[in-house]
Every structure is written in structure tokens, then in C-alpha cells.
Design a protein around this motif. Structure first.
Motif, mmCIF file in Angstrom:
data_model
loop_
_atom_site.group_PDB
_atom_site.id
_atom_site.type_symbol
_atom_site.label_atom_id
_atom_site.label_comp_id
_atom_site.label_asym_id
_atom_site.label_seq_id
_atom_site.Cartn_x
_atom_site.Cartn_y
_atom_site.Cartn_z
ATOM 1 N N GLN A 156 6.424 17.106 4.914
ATOM 2 C CA GLN A 156 6.860 16.081 5.856
ATOM 3 C C GLN A 156 8.380 16.001 5.961
ATOM 4 O OE1 GLN A 156 4.885 12.452 4.625
ATOM 5 N NE2 GLN A 156 2.856 13.222 5.169
ATOM 6 N N VAL A 157 9.019 17.153 5.859
ATOM 7 C CA VAL A 157 10.467 17.215 6.077
ATOM 8 C C VAL A 157 10.765 17.018 7.557
ATOM 9 C CG1 VAL A 157 12.475 18.744 5.962
ATOM 10 C CG2 VAL A 157 10.830 18.673 4.062
ATOM 11 N N ALA A 158 9.909 17.560 8.411
ATOM 12 C CA ALA A 158 10.094 17.433 9.857
ATOM 13 C C ALA A 158 8.763 17.705 10.525
ATOM 14 C CB ALA A 158 11.164 18.404 10.359
ATOM 15 N N THR A 159 8.680 17.366 11.814
ATOM 16 C CA THR A 159 7.528 17.713 12.638
ATOM 17 C C THR A 159 7.970 18.755 13.650
ATOM 18 O OG1 THR A 159 7.931 16.053 14.346
ATOM 19 C CG2 THR A 159 6.667 15.371 12.394
ATOM 20 N N PHE A 160 7.013 19.319 14.352
ATOM 21 C CA PHE A 160 7.373 20.312 15.362
ATOM 22 C C PHE A 160 8.229 19.709 16.478
ATOM 23 C CE2 PHE A 160 3.883 23.458 14.254
ATOM 24 C CZ PHE A 160 4.785 24.462 13.923
ATOM 25 N N GLY A 161 8.128 18.415 16.693
ATOM 26 C CA GLY A 161 8.912 17.783 17.750
ATOM 27 C C GLY A 161 10.314 17.393 17.346
ATOM 28 N N ASP A 162 10.624 17.441 16.051
ATOM 29 C CA ASP A 162 11.966 17.087 15.590
ATOM 30 C C ASP A 162 12.966 18.174 15.971
ATOM 31 O OD1 ASP A 162 11.102 14.712 14.512
ATOM 32 O OD2 ASP A 162 10.737 15.569 12.520
#
Length: 656
Positions: A296-302
Motif C-alpha cells: 500500500q505504498v501507492a495505487t495505480f492511480g497515484d
């Protein structure tokens, strides 16, 4: 004067001495005869028997190696050397025997004449002959047969690295070496009679213990698919001027290896797919992204700043082939941005970054059933330098083998399960009974199925509108990733690159994972330009094969990639700098009106060529039976949309 007479006593003494000598000699002879015949008799009988009979080992026939459909890849043939002693031929049958030998052994006129000459001591027939020929010559006086067992590979260029070889009667390397105990069998024994000169007497032998044939090994390889892969890789090496390459095809659901080809410097017996690690480059990025999503470092939309193609990170400077401004994680993977992926990976701890790669199987042997597998290199965090996290994120400072990469992509294709590779399907005893059957084995669930699907959707865009467009199949959706990395010589980076592409299809229900790597291609060296076309050629040929190891009904039920009801997460982005060149394009779906095509003329082509030509235009193909292609339904020049079905009409070939 009367002569003096000899005293009679002296004559009597001589007679007694002579008689005693004779008696003594007779006693010695009798005693010696008793010694030899009675006391030493058994001993000399054993010596005589040893001279007249010899116990010989009868070699056992080695078991066969078969492909998944029972086609022979390696077998043992019984062959005979034939020698003739013309002096031993009977005069009354010499002419008939000579004619028989000349006919059966294909002797030239010189050797035939030598058989008719009683002064000739020995004639050796050139070549080796079948058991049928030997049986017709057996029992003929003067004809001597010497049995040999010959290992035979019906397709010498196919899978020789996998199969291994025989050296001094023992398996060496590959399946031959790894399954030596199962394949070799148990020798028998026979007693051979010999004449006074120690020469074997033909036809006078007794089989005491018959040899026991070795067991068979059935592989998961598909012979036709192996041939397809070998041809595709060979053509690619010739076309690109590469030093060599590897091509592996596997089933992601079962871990079965359906094809494994390695060629190094023109040698098809190499096994670099298993024992030659390399730095993978961008093909490792999906697994870095998996770690980013998992923790959960980032999502694909970040989004992340692409730094316009140049970024000075911790310990090193990263560049991109095309500069980008603000870019989402999804687009960073799609366009293979080193900067975007590496910057996002900064949120992972060293342990998290190490563990995600380890859990996908890197740094450890896969356990494939061939000796000599390399484990690759994945150093633990305590050995990392300042630049290691960024390097690892984009596929450097890690060495992997092609077989590891295939299994890792198989995990993305099957819902996140890392499978153990399976090369051996069954073991059979000499009677053909199955004694072992391998079953699919899940090593671990690396990521959740939903996450594997998310990554797959981005890899679909890599092929549809990213760096892997040359791997597209017109009729089926393909997911894949290209990679380009510097070649390594062992002491440092060498001139040249490794170009690779890994893909799986059809995305809706993946059946095949295809890995292609080219070693130092000349000219264009990017994986998307050199390796991706090999992937497409291989997949098209597999679809065109008469009996491919795929589920045709499942493929037939699929439709061509449909327009998405919602965009992929992160598919859109806004550049943060007005001067940013060429913004990343969102994926687009082709309209059928843009891609409609005419049914081509395929009459006279082979079924495989016809299917490949139709697949290349986006049509589905039905091929009911092999034979000569005489047309199609609908006929040539009919306008159809992609995904429509074309039936190939063949005329069956006669038997004569």
C-alpha cells in the motif's frame, strides 16, 4: 688264446638297474596321472571350462524419453556388427551364402569377391544392421554377429539440452543424466562357448539371465510446440544477428513446461534457460509494482513526477528513453519509465523490496528436474549499497534465469500463485505401467488474485499501446512486458544487450506463458522491437498447430478485446510541466471499421501457413482435419470483421 668272458654278475646288475628305472618312470607317470585326473581333476576341469566358456554381460536396453503425447524423443535401437570368416564357410554352400550376404549387407563387388576366396581371413560388413537382418544370418557357419545398443534421437536438434546425452554408456546431463537410475535397466548374463584358440563359437551361447529394459520418462514437452519454438528462435537469431537466445512456453495453471529451447553460438544443446542467469531489466518492473501495491505504498492511480526523463536518485542517476512529466504508476509501468517505478519504490523498506522479489521465486532454484540449475542472485538487504533499491526496482543488481522469469509471470497470469515448474509428467516401468505421475504444486500465494488482475490489465496496455505492440495477436488479448539490459561477461558489463519479452494469453483465461530472450542482437536491441515479434510468431504458430496443447473450446468462446466500461486506474494523467514532450496516451480500443479485412487466398498453402495468415488478420479459424488447403468458407475476398470465424477447407491426402 681264448678271450676273457664278461662276468655275468655285471650284466645282471645293468638289467636290474634298467628295469628299476622303467618301473620308477612308470610309477611316476601313474602317480602323476592319479594326481592330475583324480586329485587335481576338478581343478583342471574348472580351468578347461573357463577356457571353453566365458560368462558375458548382456547390456540392457535403455528406456525411452517421450513427449507429453507419447512421441519418442530418445530411444534405444538394437544394432549388429557383422563379420565373416571366409575360411569357415562350407564349400558346398559358399556360393549361396555369398549371395545372401551380399544382398542382406549391401556389400560392394570387392567384398563379395573376398568372401569367395578361402585365403581371406576376415571380412567386416560396413555399417550396423537391424535385428531382422541379424536373425536371417544367425546360425550360418562363418558369420559372426556382435550386438550393440545404439541411442537414437529422432529429432536431433530438438530439446537436446533438455534430453542430455550418453557418454560411455551412462547418461550425462539433462534427463539422461538426471534419471540415469530409472532409464538404464539391469544387464543380463550369457555363457559363450569358445574353441581351443579362445575364439567364440557362433551360435553356441546360453542366456542365463535376460537383461531387464529400463523404464520410460514422459516429459511435459510438446514435440510440435518444441519444433515451433526452435524454428521461431532460430529465425530470430539469424534475423537479428544475436549470439543466441532462449524461448520457453509454459502452462501457468499447472506449471508444465511445454517447450524449452536454448541456442548459444549456434549450439542447440545449450541450457542457458536454466543455468545462465542474466539481469532482466524492465521485465522485473511488474514485481516491483506488485510490492508497491501489496504494501500500500501507492495505487495505480497515484502520480509521480517523471522529472522530464532525468532524475538524480540516491546513489545514481536514472534516465528514461522518452521524458515524461507527472505520470501515474499505471502509466509508468505501461511505458516502462525507470524514473516513475524507482521513485514509487522508495516507499518500500529494503526488507519489503527484497521479500517481494524472493516470494516471486528470484534468488532460489525453481526445482526443475534437470541437473545444474542456477539459483541466480538476489542479495539480502545487508549487502545492499546506497544505489541498490533504485537498481533493483528496474531490474538491475539481480540475476535471474529464464525459467524463474517464466514461473514468476505465470503467477501474474494464474491469480498470484507461484507454481513449481514441471518437466517430467510420468515415470513408467519396463512393462509400461505408470509408477509416478507429477501433479501441479503451488509453492506459495504471492499476491491476491485481484492484484494479479490489476497488474495484468496494465500489461495488456503494454501490448496494446505501450512498448510491446509487436506482440499483439489480432484475435486474442495478450499481456506482456519487454526488457532491455546490458550484457554481462562475468567480470563486468560487456558490449551489447539482452533483449527480452514475456507475455501470456488469452488474458481472460491464460493458457500459455511465452518467454523470449535474445543475447546481444545487432542493430535494434530493445526487447519490444526484437523479442516481442518472436513472441507473436510463436503464439500464431501454436494456434495453427494441428494438436496444440491448449483448450481450443475455451479459446473459441472468447471474444476479441471489448471496449472497457471504465478506464484502467491511472490511465489518464496531466503533465505538470507545459514543456513536457509527448504525454502518455491512454489505452484506446480499435474500432472494427478501422480493422476490417478481406479473407485472403490460402489455397495451396499448408494448414499451418493458412491458419497463421488468417490469425494475423484477426480472424478466428476452424481447421477440422489436416490435408491440402483448397479454400475457405466464406471464400477468399469476403469482407469480415476481426473475430469472425473462417473455416479452412482441406482435401484429405491419400494413403498411397
Amino acid at each position: 688264446m681264448t678271450p676273457r668272458a664278461t662276468p655275468p654278475v655285471r650284466h645282471a646288475f645293468r638289467r636290474r638297474l634298467l628295469l628299476g628305472s622303467w618301473l620308477l618312470c612308470g610309477l611316476v607317470i601313474v602317480a602323476r596321472a592319479v594326481m592330475v585326473q583324480v586329485i587335481q581333476g576338478p581343478y583342471w576341469e574348472r580351468i578347461a571350462a573357463a577356457q571353453q566358456r566365458e560368462t558375458l554381460e548382456v547390456p540392457a536396453s535403455r528406456g525411452s524419453i517421450l513427449d507429453r503425447n507419447g512421441n519418442s524423443l530418445a530411444s534405444t535401437h538394437e544394432r549388429f556388427l557383422v563379420g565373416v570368416a571366409p575360411r569357415e564357410l562350407r564349400e558346398d554352400t559358399r556360393r549361396d551364402v555369398t549371395a545372401l550376404l551380399a544382398r542382406e549387407l549391401s556389400l560392394d563387388s570387392r567384398k563379395t569377391r573376398s568372401l569367395q576366396d578361402p585365403k581371406t581371413k576376415w571380412v567386416v560388413a560396413p555399417g550396423r544392421f537391424t535385428a531382422q537382418v541379424a536373425e536371417r544370418l544367425r546360425g550360418i557357419r562363418g558369420v559372426h554377429l556382435d550386438r550393440e545398443l545404439e541411442r537414437f534421437y529422432p529429432h536431433p536438434a530438438l530439446a537436446r539440452g533438455v534430453l542430455g546425452t550418453i557418454r560411455d554408456g551412462t547418461g550425462a546431463g539433462g534427463i539422461e543424466g538426471g534419471f540415469e537410475e530409472h532409464l538404464r535397466g539391469v544387464p543380463g548374463q550369457e555363457i559363450q562357448s569358445r574353441d581351443s584358440g579362445g575364439n567364440p563359437i557362433d551360435g553356441q551361447s546360453l542366456l542365463v539371465t535376460p537383461p531387464t529394459r529400463g523404464g520410460d520418462v514422459v516429459l511435459t514437452l510438446d514435440r510440435d510446440l518444441q519444433e515451433i519454438a526452435h524454428e521461431a528462435l532460430t529465425i530470430a537469431i539469424q534475423k537479428t544477428g544475436a549470439r543466441g537466445g532462449d524461448l520457453i512456453v509454459s502452462n501457468p495453471r499447472t506449471g508444465e513446461i511445454l517447450s524449452l529451447v536454448s541456442i548459444v553460438d549456434g549450439n542447440p544443446t545449450a541450457l542457458s534457460a536454466i543455468n545462465a542467469p542474466y539481469e532482466p531489466g524492465s521485465t522485473l518492473k511488474p514485481f516491483t509494482v506488485a510490492g508497491i501495491l501489496l504494501h500500500q505504498v501507492a495505487t495505480f492511480g497515484d502520480s509521480v513526477d517523471g522529472e522530464n526523463g532525468r532524475w538524480r536518485g540516491p546513489g545514481r542517476t536514472l534516465t528514461d528513453v522518452h521524458p515524461y512529466g507527472t505520470i501515474t504508476l499505471a502509466d509508468a509501468l505501461r511505458v516502462s519509465s525507470n524514473i516513475g517505478v524507482a521513485k514509487m519504490a522508495q516507499g518500500l523498506s529494503p526488507r519489503q523490496q527484497f521479500e517481494i522479489l524472493r516470494d516471486f521465486g528470484f534468488g532460489s532454484p525453481t526445482g526443475i528436474e534437470i541437473p545444474g540449475e542456477a539459483s541466480g542472485t538476489l542479495s539480502p538487504p545487508r549487502k545492499w549499497s546506497l544505489l541498490s533499491p533504485a537498481s533493483l526496482a528496474i531490474g538491475y543488481e539481480v540475476n535471474v534465469t529464464p525459467i524463474q522469469m517464466v514461473m514468476a509471470y505465470g503467477a501474474l497470469a494464474n491469480g498470484g500463485k507461484l507454481m513449481e515448474p514441471r518437466l517430467v509428467k510420468e515415470l513408467r516401468d519396463p512393462q509400461g505401467r505408470t509408477t509416478f505421475r507429477s501433479e501441479p504444486r503451488v509453492i506459495r500465494q504471492v499476491i491476491p488474485p485481484s492484484m494479479a488482475q490489476e497488474i495484468t490489465r496494465v500489461l495488456v496496455d503494454v501490448v496494446a499501446d505501450g512498448t510491446g505492440t509487436q506482440a499483439q495477436l489480432a484475435a486474442f488479448t495478450v499481456a506482456g512486458k519487454s526488457g532491455t539490459s546490458r550484457a554481462h561477461s562475468g567480470t563486468g558489463y560487456a558490449d551489447g544487450y539482452y533483449a527480452s519479452f514475456v507475455s501470456y494469453f488469452p488474458v481472460e483465461n491464460p493458457q500459455l506463458v511465452v518467454f523470449v530472450k535474445l543475447d546481444r542482437p545487432q542493430g535494434a536491441y530493445y526487447g519490444g522491437a526484437t523479442a516481442a515479434p518472436v513472441t507473436r510468431a510463436t503464439m500464431e504458430a501454436v494456434l495453427a498447430a494441428p494438436q496444440p496443447p491448449i483448450d481450443r473450446e475455451a479459446l473459441a468462446s472468447l471474444t476479441r478485446q471489448q471496449p472497457r466500461t471504465s478506464p484502467l486506474p491511472g490511465a489518464q494523467f496531466v503533465s505538470s510541466t507545459p514543456s513536457s514532450p509527448s504525454p502518455v496516451r491512454p489505452p484506446r480500443t480499435l474500432n472494427q471499421s478501422e480493422t476490417g479485412a478481406l479473407v485472403p487466398e490460402v489455397s495451396g498453402l499448408s494448414p499451418r501457413q493458412a491458419v497463421r495468415r488468417l490469425h494475423a488478420l484477426g480472424f478466428r479459424v476452424l481447421l477440422e482435419a489436416p490435408g491440402t488447403v483448397v479454400g475457405t468458407r466464406p471464400p477468399a475476398h469476403t469482407s469480415l470483421a476481426p473475430g469472425d470465424t473462417v473455416r479452412i477447407v482441406c482435401r484429405k491426402q491419400g494413403n498411397g
